[in-house]
Write a protein that holds these residues in place. Structure first.
Motif, mmCIF file in Angstrom:
data_model
loop_
_atom_site.group_PDB
_atom_site.id
_atom_site.type_symbol
_atom_site.label_atom_id
_atom_site.label_comp_id
_atom_site.label_asym_id
_atom_site.label_seq_id
_atom_site.Cartn_x
_atom_site.Cartn_y
_atom_site.Cartn_z
ATOM 1 N N LYS A 234 0.622 5.385 3.116
ATOM 2 C CA LYS A 234 0.879 4.060 2.539
ATOM 3 C C LYS A 234 0.819 2.975 3.617
ATOM 4 O O LYS A 234 0.462 1.833 3.347
ATOM 5 N N THR B 17 9.986 -3.450 1.198
ATOM 6 C CA THR B 17 10.062 -2.941 -0.187
ATOM 7 C C THR B 17 10.303 -1.429 -0.249
ATOM 8 O O THR B 17 10.831 -0.925 -1.231
ATOM 9 N N GLN C 151 2.040 -6.993 -2.189
ATOM 10 C CA GLN C 151 2.991 -5.877 -2.275
ATOM 11 C C GLN C 151 4.365 -6.369 -2.721
ATOM 12 O O GLN C 151 5.013 -5.760 -3.565
ATOM 13 N N GLU D 70 4.544 -6.251 5.464
ATOM 14 C CA GLU D 70 3.898 -6.087 4.156
ATOM 15 C C GLU D 70 3.253 -7.430 3.797
ATOM 16 O O GLU D 70 3.428 -8.411 4.505
#
Lengths: 177, 192
Positions: free
Chosen positions: B61, A70, A107, A103
């Protein structure tokens, strides 16, 4: 405290500003015929509903296998064209599988909600990037086009406009084989 | 004395071998950050200044430990977009690239190797990090239309100036080019 505040601001604002520069390159539609046709390695990965899916489940169909994330701007840019391509073909003949790298479904769910077109193709989760290593993926996005016999026939490194007529023509030729 | 002579000889050789790529510099009107684009015989490379806070945000992140986030942010980082704009096969190896730091007078120093993704991954592995993306891949064999992006990392302080010597192959034939006077990003936008 100041560091955390700055970091939060950076996480919210700077990526957007900087990514604007990263989104400049136009997407081409070139697919490269692989020199040596080899079988695509089978794998088993969970989808958004945590169901395990194997590549071999789709034998007999042409498969566009895409490795993405992403946070990867060209991956995001090419995704609507993958969905348009997916919708263009009969599900009995053609399948798009997008393998997300490292991920989770939360998400990806949050991300797909922001896309101009909601993806209806299969999204699988390669949480340790093992499958991408099996496919010698060096960077994202990388895409392979697999024929009905499960062999890799074409590849693309970098973002593409997948619903371009030239790509559609290649897929049709593989379906007709 | 001999070492210095060899260094000068190397730089002269590199200058002589350098191709005349078309370099353009773009300033982002919103941020003031700079982007260099070189188009050189089928090889197109864009280098975008990245702020340390951007690097911190990216690796935070991905749950990197704080010391590894700071270590990455201490580097001079560029977002890089590398494209094969030729009509044939193009390949590159970051291990072949060199950067030449410049002092405040603009004098060139020793040519140094650009840190590769593999070198970063080895260090990150020791820190228990398995995340392996974001950096420009060490090498690429690009067919027509292929391109890739990722961070290019240079071990220099903020706002340092340097030249980048890049190499690539077109159908197996080696080429070399130089982007002169690249500049690392400042600590923050307010420093611009």
């Amino acid at each position: 405290m100041k560091f955390k505040k700055n970091l939060l601001a950076a996480m919210l604002l700077i990526p957007t500003v900087v990514l604007a520069d990263w989104q400049q390159p136009e997407l081409s539609h070139d697919l490269t015929k692989v020199n040596k046709v080899i079988p695509a390695a089978d794998f088993e990965l969970p989808n958004m509903d945590e169901e395990k899916k194997k590549l071999s489940d789709y034998k007999g169909k042409v498969v566009l296998l895409n490795f993405w994330a992403t946070w990867c701007p060209p991956c995001v840019r090419e995704m609507p064209s993958m969905e348009r391509l997916h919708q263009q073909f009969d599900a009995d003949n053609f399948k798009v599988i997008a393998i997300n790298q490292m991920e989770d479904s939360d998400q990806v769910f949050a991300f797909t909600g922001q896309l101009e077109i909601d993806p209806t193709f299969e999204i699988l989760f390669d949480s340790s990037s093992e499958v991408s290593q099996d496919y010698a993926v060096r960077g994202l996005p990388t895409t392979y086009l697999i024929d009905k016999k499960g062999k890799i026939r074409y590849r693309a490194i970098g973002g593409r406009e997948f619903n371009h007529p030239e790509v559609v023509k290649v897929i049709n030729s593989l379906i007709e084989e | 004395m001999i070492v210095k002579f060899l260094q000068v000889l190397t730089l002269l050789f590199l200058s002589a071998a350098a191709s005349a790529g078309e370099v353009s510099v773009h300033k982002n009107e919103t941020t003031g950050l700079l982007t260099w684009t070189v188009k050189d015989n089928g090889f197109t490379l864009e280098l975008i200044q990245l702020l340390p806070d951007f690097i911190r945000a990216i690796y935070a992140k991905h749950n990197f430990p704080p010391d590894e986030i700071e270590r990455a942010a201490s580097y001079c980082m560029f977002g890089s977009i590398l494209k094969n704009t030729s009509k044939t096969n193009m390949s590159y190896r970051v291990a072949d690239w060199r950067y030449v730091p410049k002092n405040q007078k603009g004098e060139a120093g020793e040519a140094l190797p650009v840190k590769t993704k593999t070198q970063w991954l080895e260090e990150w592995k020791k820190a228990g990090i398995i995340f392996s993306w974001t950096l420009l891949p060490d090498s690429g064999d690009f067919a027509v239309g292929d391109w890739q992006q990722g961070f290019t990392t240079i071990k220099l302080p903020r706002e340092s100036e340097f030249d980048l010597i890049y190499k690539w192959k077109l159908d197996g034939v080696a080429h070399t080019g130089t982007i002169e006077n690249l500049k690392c990003a400042p600590e923050s936008l307010s420093d611009l």
